[in-house]
Design a protein around this motif. Structure first.
Motif, PDB file in Angstrom:
ATOM      1  N   THR A 324      13.058 -11.803 -46.938  1.00 61.69           N
ATOM      2  CA  THR A 324      12.093 -11.357 -45.927  1.00 61.69           C
ATOM      3  C   THR A 324      12.712 -10.456 -44.855  1.00 61.69           C
ATOM      4  O   THR A 324      11.988  -9.748 -44.158  1.00 61.69           O
ATOM      5  CB  THR A 324      11.463 -12.561 -45.218  1.00 61.69           C
ATOM      6  N   GLY A 325      14.051 -10.528 -44.703  1.00 59.14           N
ATOM      7  CA  GLY A 325      14.692  -9.805 -43.620  1.00 59.14           C
ATOM      8  C   GLY A 325      14.589 -10.517 -42.285  1.00 59.14           C
ATOM      9  O   GLY A 325      15.123 -10.055 -41.271  1.00 59.14           O
ATOM     10  N   ILE A 326      13.919 -11.654 -42.273  1.00 58.88           N
ATOM     11  CA  ILE A 326      13.764 -12.453 -41.050  1.00 58.88           C
ATOM     12  C   ILE A 326      14.887 -13.483 -41.007  1.00 58.88           C
ATOM     13  O   ILE A 326      15.034 -14.285 -41.923  1.00 58.88           O
ATOM     14  CB  ILE A 326      12.394 -13.151 -41.024  1.00 58.88           C
ATOM     15  N   ARG A 327      15.655 -13.486 -39.951  1.00 53.85           N
ATOM     16  CA  ARG A 327      16.850 -14.319 -39.887  1.00 53.85           C
ATOM     17  C   ARG A 327      16.685 -15.518 -38.957  1.00 53.85           C
ATOM     18  O   ARG A 327      17.666 -16.099 -38.498  1.00 53.85           O
ATOM     19  CB  ARG A 327      18.054 -13.476 -39.468  1.00 53.85           C
ATOM     20  N   THR A 328      15.462 -15.883 -38.676  1.00 56.43           N
ATOM     21  CA  THR A 328      15.197 -17.061 -37.851  1.00 56.43           C
ATOM     22  C   THR A 328      14.146 -17.927 -38.536  1.00 56.43           C
ATOM     23  O   THR A 328      13.329 -17.438 -39.323  1.00 56.43           O
ATOM     24  CB  THR A 328      14.691 -16.676 -36.447  1.00 56.43           C
ATOM     25  N   GLY A 329      14.184 -19.229 -38.195  1.00 56.11           N
ATOM     26  CA  GLY A 329      13.262 -20.179 -38.783  1.00 56.11           C
ATOM     27  C   GLY A 329      12.290 -20.751 -37.775  1.00 56.11           C
ATOM     28  O   GLY A 329      12.122 -20.226 -36.670  1.00 56.11           O
ATOM     29  N   HIS A 330      11.688 -21.888 -38.154  1.00 59.57           N
ATOM     30  CA  HIS A 330      10.590 -22.464 -37.375  1.00 59.57           C
ATOM     31  C   HIS A 330      11.001 -23.636 -36.484  1.00 59.57           C
ATOM     32  O   HIS A 330      10.143 -24.223 -35.818  1.00 59.57           O
ATOM     33  CB  HIS A 330       9.485 -22.931 -38.328  1.00 59.57           C
ATOM     34  N   LYS A 331      12.267 -23.985 -36.455  1.00 62.97           N
ATOM     35  CA  LYS A 331      12.673 -25.183 -35.718  1.00 62.97           C
ATOM     36  C   LYS A 331      12.288 -25.144 -34.237  1.00 62.97           C
ATOM     37  O   LYS A 331      11.893 -26.182 -33.686  1.00 62.97           O
ATOM     38  CB  LYS A 331      14.178 -25.407 -35.867  1.00 62.97           C
ATOM     39  N   PRO A 332      12.380 -24.001 -33.555  1.00 59.54           N
ATOM     40  CA  PRO A 332      11.931 -23.985 -32.153  1.00 59.54           C
ATOM     41  C   PRO A 332      10.478 -24.412 -31.987  1.00 59.54           C
ATOM     42  O   PRO A 332      10.128 -25.068 -30.990  1.00 59.54           O
ATOM     43  CB  PRO A 332      12.136 -22.525 -31.738  1.00 59.54           C
ATOM     44  N   ARG A 333       9.627 -24.111 -32.949  1.00 56.54           N
ATOM     45  CA  ARG A 333       8.224 -24.528 -32.872  1.00 56.54           C
ATOM     46  C   ARG A 333       8.130 -26.046 -32.991  1.00 56.54           C
ATOM     47  O   ARG A 333       7.310 -26.682 -32.316  1.00 56.54           O
ATOM     48  CB  ARG A 333       7.411 -23.863 -33.968  1.00 56.54           C
ATOM     49  N   TYR A 334       8.934 -26.609 -33.885  1.00 56.70           N
ATOM     50  CA  TYR A 334       8.958 -28.069 -34.032  1.00 56.70           C
ATOM     51  C   TYR A 334       9.407 -28.719 -32.732  1.00 56.70           C
ATOM     52  O   TYR A 334       8.826 -29.704 -32.265  1.00 56.70           O
ATOM     53  CB  TYR A 334       9.914 -28.460 -35.149  1.00 56.70           C
ATOM     54  N   ARG A 335      10.460 -28.175 -32.154  1.00 60.89           N
ATOM     55  CA  ARG A 335      10.989 -28.749 -30.895  1.00 60.89           C
ATOM     56  C   ARG A 335       9.969 -28.681 -29.773  1.00 60.89           C
ATOM     57  O   ARG A 335       9.783 -29.623 -29.003  1.00 60.89           O
ATOM     58  CB  ARG A 335      12.264 -28.015 -30.494  1.00 60.89           C
ATOM     59  N   GLU A 336       9.299 -27.549 -29.660  1.00 64.90           N
ATOM     60  CA  GLU A 336       8.310 -27.380 -28.599  1.00 64.90           C
ATOM     61  C   GLU A 336       7.151 -28.357 -28.750  1.00 64.90           C
ATOM     62  O   GLU A 336       6.657 -28.918 -27.778  1.00 64.90           O
ATOM     63  CB  GLU A 336       7.797 -25.935 -28.596  1.00 64.90           C
ATOM     64  N   ALA A 337       6.717 -28.564 -29.995  1.00 65.11           N
ATOM     65  CA  ALA A 337       5.558 -29.417 -30.250  1.00 65.11           C
ATOM     66  C   ALA A 337       5.899 -30.894 -30.170  1.00 65.11           C
ATOM     67  O   ALA A 337       5.134 -31.706 -29.633  1.00 65.11           O
ATOM     68  CB  ALA A 337       4.967 -29.105 -31.622  1.00 65.11           C
ATOM     69  N   ILE A 338       7.062 -31.265 -30.709  1.00 63.62           N
ATOM     70  CA  ILE A 338       7.399 -32.679 -30.851  1.00 63.62           C
ATOM     71  C   ILE A 338       8.325 -33.168 -29.741  1.00 63.62           C
ATOM     72  O   ILE A 338       8.299 -34.342 -29.372  1.00 63.62           O
ATOM     73  CB  ILE A 338       8.032 -32.927 -32.239  1.00 63.62           C
ATOM     74  N   GLY A 339       9.145 -32.251 -29.228  1.00 56.99           N
ATOM     75  CA  GLY A 339      10.000 -32.626 -28.098  1.00 56.99           C
ATOM     76  C   GLY A 339      11.285 -33.311 -28.460  1.00 56.99           C
ATOM     77  O   GLY A 339      11.780 -34.143 -27.694  1.00 56.99           O
ATOM     78  N   PHE A 340      11.869 -33.041 -29.625  1.00 57.78           N
ATOM     79  CA  PHE A 340      13.135 -33.687 -29.990  1.00 57.78           C
ATOM     80  C   PHE A 340      14.312 -32.781 -29.671  1.00 57.78           C
ATOM     81  O   PHE A 340      14.153 -31.582 -29.492  1.00 57.78           O
ATOM     82  CB  PHE A 340      13.140 -34.061 -31.478  1.00 57.78           C
TER      83      PHE A 340
END
Length: 340
Positions: A324-340
């Motif tokens: 995809t050429g995209i070098r980042t994932g979705h973990k920041p979204r998980y952290r923001e939503a769940i707070g871990f």
């Protein structure tokens, strides 16, 4: 939302279990694959894989699938991984309610209002009902109550069945106890692969008040009854607007610029009714609020989204940088939503 954190004890138990089950040969094979793909020295890859698994909660297949060998430390930190996802499942999916998602018959009972299709359960005394259902539908899908990754899912055509008593008896003997009407998917999805009902995986977290969409992936089949990778399927990640971010790929090193059977360019795919899909996920997430972290499999039909199943062990779908050429994932979204 306040930071909740993830307990150290489950992580240690998970790591201990992985250490006991580690398949050295499999690790070496994965390392060689990474070495050949990215031009890295195999011993260095092995060391990095083991370090990432032991200290950064990165599964061996995660390392391969998400091209960790070419990512910086900061870029790797943005990727969701299976060990972390497992911790979230253990923490936020109440064990007393997980059976609803593990047993497909129970799931259909609890979520019947969101299936938008006929279904029935096979038992010893309903051979005539099975025949009537199958002949009326023309084609049916049967499922074993407990299965994953598409296992235990079968498709039958009424015109090909000659002995209905034997058919009914075979369903019972094989444990194919759930029969469902075949879902009619939206023409925009059928244009990519008409022979398989192609599901959209929406990973979401329900915090008790709001449903957070963490990631969306579109899966495509190859004409088989399931779009899972075990049936030759693959996926592409979707952005917030439901548009594919690039070509399709799987965990076997296959990259699909276009669908192999129809020639549809995967990067051109647009999920129809994306706003309706998000609203639908919010509704189904509230049915069993005790199971907060779920990977929902949804199909968009001409009349709107319908539910296929929910996975309390949500799994992980992520970007593949080399594709995809995209070098980042979705973990920041998980952290923001769940707070871990």
């Amino acid at each position: 939302m306040p930071r909740k954190g993830l307990s150290l004890a489950p992580r240690l138990r998970y790591l201990a279990g992985r250490a006991r089950r580690i398949d050295v040969g499999s690790v070496l094979e994965r390392a060689k694959e990474v070495s050949q793909t990215h031009g890295k020295w195999t011993p260095a890859v092995v060391v990095d894989m083991l370090w990432s698994a032991g200290f950064r909660q990165v599964g061996f297949q995660d390392y391969v699938d998400y091209d960790f060998a070419i990512l910086s430390k900061a870029e790797r930190a943005t990727y969701m991984t299976h060990p972390v996802s497992n911790e979230l499942s253990q923490k936020y999916d109440h064990p007393d309610y997980r059976h609803i998602f593990q047993d497909k018959v129970e799931f259909d009972r609890v979520f019947s209002d969101h299936l938008e299709r006929e279904w029935m359960v096979v038992d010893a005394g309903n051979a005539d009902a099975v025949r009537e259902f199958t002949q009326r539908q023309g084609t049916i899908v049967t499922k074993e109550p407990v299965g994953q990754a598409g296992t235990g899912v079968h498709r039958y055509r009424a015109a090909e069945i000659e002995d209905w008593d034997a058919f009914h008896r075979g369903l019972l003997e094989r444990g194919e106890l759930l029969i469902e009407e075949v879902i009619r998917q939206h023409p925009d999805i059928a244009a990519v692969c008409p022979g398989t009902v192609n599901t959209t995986r929406v990973t979401a977290f329900f915090d008790g008040q709001k449903t957070h969409i963490l990631a969306m992936a579109q899966k495509f089949g190859r004409g088989a009854v399931s779009d899972q990778m075990t049936f030759g399927g693959f996926y592409t990640m979707l952005d917030d607007a439901g548009h594919a971010v690039g070509p399709g790929y799987d965990s076997h090193g296959h990259v699909h610029e276009s669908h192999p059977d129809t020639g549809f360019r995967i990067a051109d795919f647009q999920l129809p009714m994306v706003d309706e899909v998000k609203a639908f996920v919010d509704r189904v997430a509230r049915v069993v609020p005790q199971v907060q972290y779920v990977g929902w499999d949804i199909v968009v039909t001409p009349d709107g989204p319908v539910l296929v199943e929910g996975n309390w062990g949500a799994g992980v779908y992520e970007n593949k940088p080399s594709v995809t050429g995209i070098r980042t994932g979705h973990k920041p979204r998980y952290r923001e939503a769940i707070g871990f």
